[in-house]
Write a protein that holds these residues in place. Structure first.
Motif, PDB file in Angstrom:
ATOM      1  N   LEU A  35      62.162  10.343   1.835  1.00  0.00           N
ATOM      2  CA  LEU A  35      61.630  10.678   1.737  1.00  0.00           C
ATOM      3  C   LEU A  35      61.479  11.922   2.258  1.00  0.00           C
ATOM      4  O   LEU A  35      60.958  13.183   1.169  1.00  0.00           O
ATOM      5  CB  LEU A  35      61.211  11.000   3.612  1.00  0.00           C
ATOM      6  CG  LEU A  35      60.548   9.235   4.171  1.00  0.00           C
ATOM      7  CD1 LEU A  35      60.193   9.416   6.004  1.00  0.00           C
ATOM      8  CD2 LEU A  35      59.404   9.145   3.614  1.00  0.00           C
ATOM      9  N   TYR A  36      63.350  12.542   2.133  1.00  0.00           N
ATOM     10  CA  TYR A  36      63.454  14.036   1.879  1.00  0.00           C
ATOM     11  C   TYR A  36      63.846  13.871   0.224  1.00  0.00           C
ATOM     12  O   TYR A  36      62.363  15.620  -0.285  1.00  0.00           O
ATOM     13  CB  TYR A  36      64.774  14.322   2.088  1.00  0.00           C
ATOM     14  CG  TYR A  36      65.032  15.347   2.070  1.00  0.00           C
ATOM     15  CD1 TYR A  36      64.890  16.646   2.398  1.00  0.00           C
ATOM     16  CD2 TYR A  36      66.515  15.921   1.050  1.00  0.00           C
ATOM     17  CE1 TYR A  36      65.771  17.769   2.151  1.00  0.00           C
ATOM     18  CE2 TYR A  36      67.191  17.149   0.174  1.00  0.00           C
ATOM     19  CZ  TYR A  36      66.644  17.913   1.197  1.00  0.00           C
ATOM     20  OH  TYR A  36      67.154  19.004   1.027  1.00  0.00           O
TER      21      TYR A  36
ATOM     22  N   LEU B 218      58.092  16.269  -4.441  1.00  0.00           N
ATOM     23  CA  LEU B 218      56.291  16.832  -4.506  1.00  0.00           C
ATOM     24  C   LEU B 218      56.592  18.542  -5.018  1.00  0.00           C
ATOM     25  O   LEU B 218      55.896  19.050  -4.989  1.00  0.00           O
ATOM     26  CB  LEU B 218      55.931  16.277  -3.020  1.00  0.00           C
ATOM     27  CG  LEU B 218      55.933  15.421  -3.164  1.00  0.00           C
ATOM     28  CD1 LEU B 218      54.957  14.685  -1.787  1.00  0.00           C
ATOM     29  CD2 LEU B 218      54.310  14.631  -4.255  1.00  0.00           C
ATOM     30  N   GLU B 219      57.357  19.116  -3.423  1.00  0.00           N
ATOM     31  CA  GLU B 219      57.581  20.497  -3.921  1.00  0.00           C
ATOM     32  C   GLU B 219      57.910  20.935  -5.312  1.00  0.00           C
ATOM     33  O   GLU B 219      57.464  22.008  -5.724  1.00  0.00           O
ATOM     34  CB  GLU B 219      59.218  21.230  -2.736  1.00  0.00           C
ATOM     35  CG  GLU B 219      59.121  22.219  -2.729  1.00  0.00           C
ATOM     36  CD  GLU B 219      60.151  22.687  -1.765  1.00  0.00           C
ATOM     37  OE1 GLU B 219      60.722  23.996  -1.972  1.00  0.00           O
ATOM     38  OE2 GLU B 219      60.735  21.930  -0.819  1.00  0.00           O
TER      39      GLU B 219
ATOM     40  N   TYR C 180      61.599  11.916  -2.221  1.00  0.00           N
ATOM     41  CA  TYR C 180      60.466  12.134  -2.560  1.00  0.00           C
ATOM     42  C   TYR C 180      59.742  13.795  -2.012  1.00  0.00           C
ATOM     43  O   TYR C 180      58.991  14.684  -2.801  1.00  0.00           O
ATOM     44  CB  TYR C 180      58.979  11.428  -1.481  1.00  0.00           C
ATOM     45  CG  TYR C 180      57.506  11.306  -1.498  1.00  0.00           C
ATOM     46  CD1 TYR C 180      57.472  11.016  -3.273  1.00  0.00           C
ATOM     47  CD2 TYR C 180      56.839  11.355  -1.315  1.00  0.00           C
ATOM     48  CE1 TYR C 180      56.268  10.279  -3.334  1.00  0.00           C
ATOM     49  CE2 TYR C 180      55.384  11.030  -1.624  1.00  0.00           C
ATOM     50  CZ  TYR C 180      54.988  11.200  -2.762  1.00  0.00           C
ATOM     51  OH  TYR C 180      53.731  11.010  -2.667  1.00  0.00           O
ATOM     52  N   SER C 181      59.587  14.621  -0.665  1.00  0.00           N
ATOM     53  CA  SER C 181      59.346  15.699  -0.352  1.00  0.00           C
ATOM     54  C   SER C 181      59.581  17.202  -1.268  1.00  0.00           C
ATOM     55  O   SER C 181      59.304  17.504  -1.611  1.00  0.00           O
ATOM     56  CB  SER C 181      59.431  15.899   1.082  1.00  0.00           C
ATOM     57  OG  SER C 181      60.648  16.205   1.151  1.00  0.00           O
ATOM     58  N   LYS C 182      60.767  16.804  -1.375  1.00  0.00           N
ATOM     59  CA  LYS C 182      61.445  17.368  -2.346  1.00  0.00           C
ATOM     60  C   LYS C 182      61.201  17.762  -4.135  1.00  0.00           C
ATOM     61  O   LYS C 182      60.685  18.672  -4.423  1.00  0.00           O
ATOM     62  CB  LYS C 182      63.230  17.905  -2.901  1.00  0.00           C
ATOM     63  CG  LYS C 182      64.030  17.907  -1.365  1.00  0.00           C
ATOM     64  CD  LYS C 182      63.742  19.791  -1.432  1.00  0.00           C
ATOM     65  CE  LYS C 182      64.160  20.701  -1.862  1.00  0.00           C
ATOM     66  NZ  LYS C 182      64.298  22.204  -1.594  1.00  0.00           N
TER      67      LYS C 182
END
Length: 393
Positions: free
Chosen positions: A215-216, A222-223, A218-220
């Motif tokens: 999740l981390y 996306l960022e 994936y969020s990075k």
């Protein structure tokens, strides 16, 4: 996906999976060690409790049959009680109690194996006695925990009784090792359960870390992709300057012009001639050179945007009239004196500027100020190009 982002993705995935596996293994090992130590401590505690119970039985029996020559001696009674206690399936998880005599001096309690007999003999010779526990595999391959409690001759009645029953052997003295109380317990099933439980906990920890890290990651990702998209949406692909949309956002949305400053609209002189004579690649090269030259004169807080083919805008926030003119003049001189080499050909160019000073807390939009600066730009071109109009803003 760019090569850099793909490489970041691959390395991140490898690192994430490796860390998750490592966390699962370490967690499983820690849980296994903790639960094994807890089970070992519990088993030893139960053996000590069993010893206390049999001590109580022996004390009660001895007090009730004191002076009765037909009664069993305490050691024989303890051995009989242990045999009675052990009347169950030896493969169960219940402890098995056994009385062990010192080899060669036992009454009715022979050593149960040579290793234990040798250890008791060493303890007797050294005069150092202490409780100990050890693990071993029995004849059936079942894992066992053995807890040994040395029995010391510490009462005169015990010494007299043993000397009377063993008249032909060496005399017993106070402090001698007389034998041991041994408790064996099968721990194979418990260890299997602990191993399976630890394996499950380690697996869950690994999966949890994998999901959390995923999740981390994936969020990075996306960022990073969002930042790239924002950059693509807000910058000119050729020069890297802000585009018209980003300039409008800075002015009308973020309100950067509220602090006042100077606005310049710049246009490369005779740029069409450069494209026609040297080609569009040369024109693109000149535009990149122009951007580099302008940036070298600006501060970090200043804005540079490309709003047309060869038309650029510079905004100098919180800048005085004299400072703004000095920056514009210095930029114009640097461009005029520069030589741009492209495919072995030297290209020279100049720039015309229309300038306007924006007061603080103005309520006018960017389009209004651009309109004014555009008029001044065309005035600079009418006056012969390669100059700033007005000559002093």
């Amino acid at each position: 996906m760019s090569r850099q982002l793909r490489r970041y993705t691959d390395l991140s995935l490898v690192l994430l999976v490796s860390c998750s596996i490592g966390i699962g293994i370490v967690t499983g090992l820690i849980v296994y060690q903790m639960r094994s130590a807890e089970h070992l401590s519990t088993s030893i505690g139960e053996a000590e409790t069993l010893l206390d119970l049999t001590n109580s039985f022996v004390s009660i029996y001895s007090s009730q049959h004191s002076g009765d020559r037909n009664a069993l001696v305490p050691a024989v009674f303890r051995a009989a009680a242990a045999r009675q206690f052990n009347s169950h399936d030896a493969r169960s998880e219940r402890p098995v109690a056994v009385m062990v005599g010192l080899a060669g001096r036992e009454i009715e309690t022979p050593p149960i194996d040579a290793a234990l007999a040798a250890r008791l003999d060493r303890m007797a010779n050294s005069g150092t006695f202490g409780q100990f526990s050890t693990e071993f595999d029995d004849d059936s391959g079942n894992r066992m925990l053995r807890t040994v409690f040395p029995t010391i001759a510490n009462q005169d009645s015990c010494i007299a009784c043993h000397n009377r029953l063993q008249p032909n052997g060496p005399a017993w003295s106070k402090g001698d090792l007389m034998g041991a109380y041994v408790v064996d317990r099968s721990i194979g099933k418990a260890r299997q359960w602990i191993f399976r439980f630890s394996l499950l906990v380690g697996l869950l920890a690994g999966v949890a870390s994998l999901l959390g890290g995923g999740l981390y990651f994936y969020s990075k990702r996306l960022e990073i992709q969002s930042a790239k998209l924002r950059a693509l949406a807000n910058t000119d692909s050729l020069t890297g300057c802000l585009n018209r949309r980003a300039l409008i956002d800075a002015f009308d949305v973020n309100g950067i012009h509220q602090q006042g400053g100077a606005l310049f609209v710049m246009d490369l002189d005779y740029f069409k001639r450069i494209n026609d004579e040297y080609g569009h690649d040369a024109g693109d090269h000149v535009l990149k050179h122009f951007t580099k030259m302008v940036r070298s004169q600006l501060r970090d807080i200043d804005l540079l945007a490309r709003i047309g083919g060869e038309e650029f805008v510079v905004f100098l926030p919180d800048t005085s009239r004299s400072e703004a003119y000095l920056i514009a003049e210095r930029t114009s001189d640097a461009i005029r004196d520069a030589e741009v080499e492209f495919n072995g050909v030297i290209v020279r160019y100049t720039v015309s500027m229309g300038a306007v000073l924006i007061p603080q807390n103005t309520d006018r939009s960017l389009s209004t100020w651009l309109s004014v600066a555009d008029r001044f730009l065309y005035r600079a071109k009418d006056l012969g190009r390669n100059q700033i109009f007005p000559s002093a803003i």
